[in-house]
Design an enzyme around this catalytic site. Structure first.
Site, PDB file in Angstrom:
ATOM      1  N   ASP A 133       3.066   2.849   1.221  1.00  8.52           N
ATOM      2  CA  ASP A 133       2.125   2.428   2.510  1.00  8.52           C
ATOM      3  C   ASP A 133       1.487   0.937   1.753  1.00  8.52           C
ATOM      4  OD1 ASP A 133       2.721   3.851   3.969  1.00  8.52           O
ATOM      5  OD2 ASP A 133       0.934   5.224   4.811  1.00  8.52           O
ATOM      6  N   ARG A 134       0.833  -0.978   2.599  1.00 13.74           N
ATOM      7  CA  ARG A 134       0.195  -1.723   2.278  1.00 13.74           C
ATOM      8  C   ARG A 134      -1.037  -1.389   1.574  1.00 13.74           C
ATOM      9  NH1 ARG A 134      -2.527  -5.442   4.107  1.00 13.74           N
ATOM     10  NH2 ARG A 134      -3.293  -3.926   6.438  1.00 13.74           N
TER      11      ARG A 134
END
Length: 285
Positions: A133-134
């Site tokens: 995930d970012r």
């Protein structure tokens, strides 16, 4: 198998691929994407799957593919380095910072680990073997060449990789640990949050208590799985802007990182047979 792309990676970014409804390419791209896309056709910047340049007169069959370089959006620079933990002829392993997406998606294009590493390492065929995930930091692996990409991506897809994450929460839980959380997680297009729904479980996480943190061992890889499972126990991960509730965070606000770290990645190399183990140098403090 995906068809070979007729345009090379340019400045770290591969071309966009568009599947057509059929008919005049100029008319369809103008209708779907506006005047800028039409201008690319007129300027000779759109290429068919066979490598031929699309012109104003080009007509293609339904489901045909064309390729073009997208215009980069204005992006806020993510002001953190991407340390390389390991590099050889087949793979690159990095210690991804918080706030940096793995690969281009939506408004995050140039400011992604993939594009920045392609540019910095001069590896145009670099491709992620898996994703983080970012907002998640830690160990992230890429393949360096098209020829080896499938072997490593398949290894992740079939769950042959051991992963350990560390997380912190400012909340106290009434649950006893260790605990294995199993649920059905669905992430729908257009929704920021993934949700737990009735039905057969498709997500499983072992959660243990470690020194000053939780140790999370995912046995599946659903989108936002660790964040959803921690929130379901009443111990949402500190700094999470999505779980249990959505918090609006301005672009460029790097003040509150998600306290989730992909700490360790371990696997038997599918090409050499050697056991490999990579560990993040980052901490959650």
């Amino acid at each position: 198998m995906r068809p070979r792309v007729p345009l090379p990676v340019r400045d770290g970014l591969g071309p966009a691929r568009v599947r057509l409804r059929g008919g005049s390419v100029l008319v369809e791209l103008a209708d779907r994407f506006g005047d800028e896309a039409a201008a690319k056709v007129l300027n000779g910047e759109v290429v068919a799957a066979d490598g031929s340049v699309v012109t104003a007169a080009t007509v293609l069959q339904p489901h045909s593919l064309v390729y073009l370089y997208r215009d980069l959006p204005d992006e806020v620079t993510v002001p953190f380095d991407i340390p390389v933990l390991h590099r050889d002829d087949d793979i690159v392993v990095v210690d991804k910072p918080h706030f940096l997406a793995t690969m281009p998606r939506g408004s995050h294009v140039a400011q992604t680990a993939l594009v920045r590493l392609r540019r910095d390492l001069e590896l145009p065929e670099l491709s992620p073997a898996h994703r983080l995930d970012r907002l998640t930091a830690g160990v992230l692996m890429f393949t360096t060449r098209r020829e080896v990409r499938g072997a490593y991506q398949t290894m992740f897809a079939r769950g042959a990789v051991s992963k350990l994450y560390l997380a912190q929460s400012s909340c106290d839980s009434d649950h006893e640990f260790p605990v294995t959380v199993r649920s059905r997680i669905i992430k729908r297009r257009g929704s920021l949050q993934a949700t737990e729904e009735p039905g057969a479980p498709n997500a499983e996480t072992l959660i243990e208590v470690g020194p000053g943190c939780y140790r999370l061992t995912p046995r599946t890889g659903r989108t936002h799985q660790l964040r959803v499972h921690m929130a379901s126990l009443g111990v949402p991960i500190t700094g999470d802007p999505l779980y249990p509730r959505i918090v609006d965070v301005e672009a460029g606000d790097f003040s509150t990182p998600l306290r989730l770290l992909a700490h360790t990645l371990e696997f038997v190399d599918p090409l050499s047979g050697v056991r490999r183990r990579f560990t993040s140098n980052r901490t959650l403090s």
